[in-house]
Design an enzyme around this catalytic site. Structure first.
Site, PDB file in Angstrom:
ATOM      1  N   GLY A 149       0.822  -1.206   0.000  1.00 23.15           N
ATOM      2  CA  GLY A 149       0.000   0.000   0.000  1.00 23.15           C
ATOM      3  C   GLY A 149       0.851   1.249   0.000  1.00 23.15           C
ATOM      4  O   GLY A 149       2.063   1.199   0.245  1.00 23.15           O
ATOM      5  N   HIS A 154      -7.947  30.545 -14.263  1.00 23.18           N
ATOM      6  CA  HIS A 154      -8.117  29.132 -13.878  1.00 23.18           C
ATOM      7  C   HIS A 154      -9.548  28.862 -13.436  1.00 23.18           C
ATOM      8  O   HIS A 154     -10.189  27.888 -13.857  1.00 23.18           O
ATOM      9  CB  HIS A 154      -7.169  28.783 -12.728  1.00 23.18           C
ATOM     10  CG  HIS A 154      -5.745  28.608 -13.137  1.00 23.18           C
ATOM     11  ND1 HIS A 154      -5.357  27.852 -14.209  1.00 23.18           N
ATOM     12  CD2 HIS A 154      -4.593  29.088 -12.582  1.00 23.18           C
ATOM     13  CE1 HIS A 154      -4.034  27.869 -14.305  1.00 23.18           C
ATOM     14  NE2 HIS A 154      -3.552  28.618 -13.331  1.00 23.18           N
ATOM     15  N   HIS A 180      -4.566  35.834 -13.076  1.00 29.31           N
ATOM     16  CA  HIS A 180      -4.103  34.464 -13.332  1.00 29.31           C
ATOM     17  C   HIS A 180      -5.055  33.454 -12.683  1.00 29.31           C
ATOM     18  O   HIS A 180      -5.530  32.515 -13.339  1.00 29.31           O
ATOM     19  CB  HIS A 180      -2.679  34.306 -12.787  1.00 29.31           C
ATOM     20  CG  HIS A 180      -2.072  32.967 -13.023  1.00 29.31           C
ATOM     21  ND1 HIS A 180      -1.074  32.747 -13.928  1.00 29.31           N
ATOM     22  CD2 HIS A 180      -2.311  31.744 -12.464  1.00 29.31           C
ATOM     23  CE1 HIS A 180      -0.731  31.469 -13.926  1.00 29.31           C
ATOM     24  NE2 HIS A 180      -1.468  30.844 -13.030  1.00 29.31           N
ATOM     25  N   GLU A 181      -5.328  33.639 -11.405  1.00 26.93           N
ATOM     26  CA  GLU A 181      -6.194  32.696 -10.696  1.00 26.93           C
ATOM     27  C   GLU A 181      -7.640  32.792 -11.195  1.00 26.93           C
ATOM     28  O   GLU A 181      -8.358  31.789 -11.231  1.00 26.93           O
ATOM     29  CB  GLU A 181      -6.142  32.950  -9.190  1.00 26.93           C
ATOM     30  CG  GLU A 181      -4.752  32.821  -8.563  1.00 26.93           C
ATOM     31  CD  GLU A 181      -4.101  31.486  -8.863  1.00 26.93           C
ATOM     32  OE1 GLU A 181      -4.811  30.469  -9.020  1.00 26.93           O
ATOM     33  OE2 GLU A 181      -2.861  31.445  -8.960  1.00 26.93           O
ATOM     34  N   THR A 189       1.593  -0.947   9.109  1.00 25.78           N
ATOM     35  CA  THR A 189       2.188  -1.316  10.392  1.00 25.78           C
ATOM     36  C   THR A 189       1.130  -1.388  11.484  1.00 25.78           C
ATOM     37  O   THR A 189       1.138  -2.297  12.328  1.00 25.78           O
ATOM     38  CB  THR A 189       3.279  -0.300  10.772  1.00 25.78           C
ATOM     39  OG1 THR A 189       4.227  -0.206   9.708  1.00 25.78           O
ATOM     40  CG2 THR A 189       3.988  -0.721  12.042  1.00 25.78           C
TER      41      THR A 189
END
Length: 627
Positions: A194, A420, A416-417, A201
């Protein structure tokens, strides 16, 4: 404190050894360099000798100044008369021969002391003083019994299928006859596979805790030592101890440290790691079977293990411990939330929905970070706001409010953001935008954070194409509204190109090149296999691959640019809102997309002191964020 005292004792011993050696050396030097007899007589005649003690041929004189002088007489019969003539007091003693034991002690004591110090340091280097200087081959496995191992299946959450797989191990350890009377044989070894932090553990300890049997725990790297043959000796010793305590469980963590495929080295020779692996193979399924001893191993690199380890009779069962789904994350959060005082508004199901891709260790860290946020504000309870801040910190990084950005760069980040966020909102197969911020976080200047509405285990072609378009939205907004290009889009381009390349070369999502793999898997290099791997792709095909990647990238760039040019007013509104509030959540973004002004930020609950606006960053933020 114990370490300081231990170091002080060590330095005192070293100092004592050095003082003894130097004193012995000085004494012997003095004994080897007595005064010449003629010089001694001159001192007597000059009246500078007050007293002489005669022991055989040795003359121990005391000068008038009180100094001690040693000389030897060559058998002068007139010595005593000469001494009396010049007024020297004479005393005679019989010569005492030192015993043999005293001579041996004086001669060998420094050497014995040095040997003792050497043995002490060797014991410290080889196991902290356990078993002496020759305990190299002793196993370093730590044993937990029923009283020291209190972990049970109740402490393990988020991996129900894995628990079911290993539950019959518990039944066998409690009642072996139940399986043996029908001729069944319990697996000799169980390999847990995994991702890091999924609880391999913890699950192994829970098996031992449920069965109430001894639990030997050791790491794969503990077998390897600077001396040849030590690893194999430790494997033998570990299984001998396990057989004495059978039935029991032996847990080897990170077994890939010693279980890597044999023959992977270059140049041949005797490989210490291979010796250790060979001994492990023999102990697990050799002539002498280890009855009642179950070996559980954990690794996140099953691809590099030796095939002999994986055959039936050794690790004949593989248990996959995957990343938890939304229900598993909720159960894990409930387990870790028992340790912190919670406010009534904390809802683990909502937190679990907003943390896709988190492992058990990530969720434990999330709860801890939330508790630390509450402690900083001297709260008595950890509330939902603390968990939201902790989630933002874990996913996007710590905020850097002390960073002062020029106004032009701040406006550029806002556009820029906004690029998006707009493309991600308008395209059909993209994850919903959770938050947009221009507050610097980690190494980024701003972040558009997307969170999937549900767990997803595969990606379709349209979703991948839309993701590429979202990544280009930031640079396109900079070009259209700021009339410039900045380095802030470098990570966006890197991720977009990587997705397009995999679509063409690995996932068969190109009509021009078809369902075929071009090039080898670009995972971590494993020397034993990569040394014999050849790339069977022609130069002409590589040119077609590059052309197809360019076509995909250019098409999605055009899609994103058209969306932004058709919705300039919404980009302007988003950038204005980001410059005013610094962070916009999903509700505020929905207002902007509906043509309404964004609602003010949410006010914290009255019981909590007002805090700064929610945090943000620019860069790759898991599980999905665009810079």
């Amino acid at each position: 404190m114990n370490n300081m005292l231990k170091n002080l004792v060590i330095w005192l011993v070293i100092g004592l050894v050095l003082m003894t050696v130097f004193n012995q050396f000085n004494t012997r030097q003095a004994a080897r360099s007595p005064m010449e007899y003629s010089q001694f007589l001159d001192e007597v005649k000059a009246g500078r000798i007050a007293k002489v003690t005669i022991e055989g041929r040795q003359l121990k004189a005391t000068t008038t100044e009180g100094k001690s002088v040693v000389s030897y007489s060559p058998g002068d019969i007139w010595l005593v008369s000469d001494l009396l003539k010049y007024g020297v007091k004479v005393e005679a003693k019989p010569e005492e021969e030192p015993s043999l034991l005293v001579n041996i002690f004086v001669s060998w004591f420094p050497m014995l002391l040095l040997i003792g110090v050497w043995i002490f340091f060797m014991r410290q280097m080889q196991g902290g003083g356990r078993g002496g200087a020759f305990s190299f081959g002793k196993s370093r496995a730590r044993m937990l019994d029923e009283s020291t191992n209190t972990v049970t299946f109740a402490d393990v959450a988020g991996c129900e299928e894995a628990k079911e797989e290993v539950a019959e191990l518990v039944d066998f350890l409690r009642d072996p006859s139940k399986f043996q009377k029908l001729g069944g044989r319990i697996p000799r070894g169980v390999l847990m596979v995994g991702n890091p932090g999924t609880g391999k553990t913890l699950l192994a300890r829970a098996i031992a805790g449920e069965a109430k049997v001894p639990f030997f725990s050791i790491s794969g790297s503990d077998f390897v030592e600077m001396f040849v043959g030590v690893g194999a000796a430790r494997v033998r010793d570990m299984f001998e101890q396990a057989k004495k305590h059978a039935p029991c469980i032996v847990f080897i963590d990170e077994i890939d440290a010693v279980g890597r495929q044999r023959g992977a080295g270059l140049g041949g020779g005797n490989d210490e790691r291979e010796q250790t692996l060979n001994q492990l193979l023999v102990e697990m399924d050799g002539f002498e079977g280890a009855m009642g001893v179950i070996v559980i191993a954990a690794t996140n690199r099953p691809d590099v293990l030796d095939p002999a380890l994986m055959r039936p009779g050794r690790f004949d069962r593989q248990v996959v411990v995957p990343l938890p789904d939304i229900r598993g994350r909720e159960q894990i959060l409930v387990v870790h939330m028992r340790k912190v005082p919670l406010a009534p508004d904390v809802k683990p199901d909502i937190i679990a929905r907003g943390t896709p891709g988190f492992s058990g260790a990530d969720l434990a860290n999330l709860v801890n970070e939330a508790a630390l946020f509450a402690a900083r504000k001297s709260k008595r309870l950890v509330d939902m706001e603390d968990f939201e801040k902790a989630k933002d910190k874990v996913i996007m990084g710590a905020e850097r409010r002390s960073m002062v950005m020029p106004e032009e760069e701040r406006r550029n980040t806002a556009y820029h953001e906004s690029g998006h966020a707009l493309v991600a909102t308008l395209l059909p197969k993209t994850d919903p935008v959770h938050k947009v911020t221009i507050i610097p976080r980690g190494r980024a200047l701003g972040v558009t954070m997307q969170l999937p509405s549900e767990d997803r285990y595969s990606q379709d072609r349209e979703r991948l194409l839309n993701t590429i378009a979202v990544l280009f939205g930031g640079r396109i907004a900079e070009e259209i509204f700021m009339h410039q290009m900045t380095t802030g889009a470098s990570n966006d381009f890197e991720r977009a190109t990587e997705i397009a390349r995999r679509m063409v070369t690995q996932w068969g999502m190109s009509d021009a090149l078809g369902p075929m793999v071009y090039g080898e898997n670009e995972g971590e290099v494993f020397l034993g296999r990569s040394i014999t791997t050849h790339k069977n792709v022609s130069e002409t095909t590589l040119q077609k691959v590059d052309a197809e990647i360019r076509r995909i990238v250019d098409e999605q760039y055009k899609v994103a640019r058209k969306l932004i040019e058709d919705n300039r007013d919404k980009i302007e509104a988003m950038a204005k809102g980001l410059l005013e509030y610094e962070t916009l959540d999903s509700d505020q973004l929905a207002d902007i997309m509906a043509g309404k002004p964004p609602r003010p930020p949410k006010i914290p609950s009255p019981s909590v002191p007002p805090s700064a606006p929610t945090d943000g960053a620019q860069g790759a933020a898991a599980p999905a964020a665009s810079a």
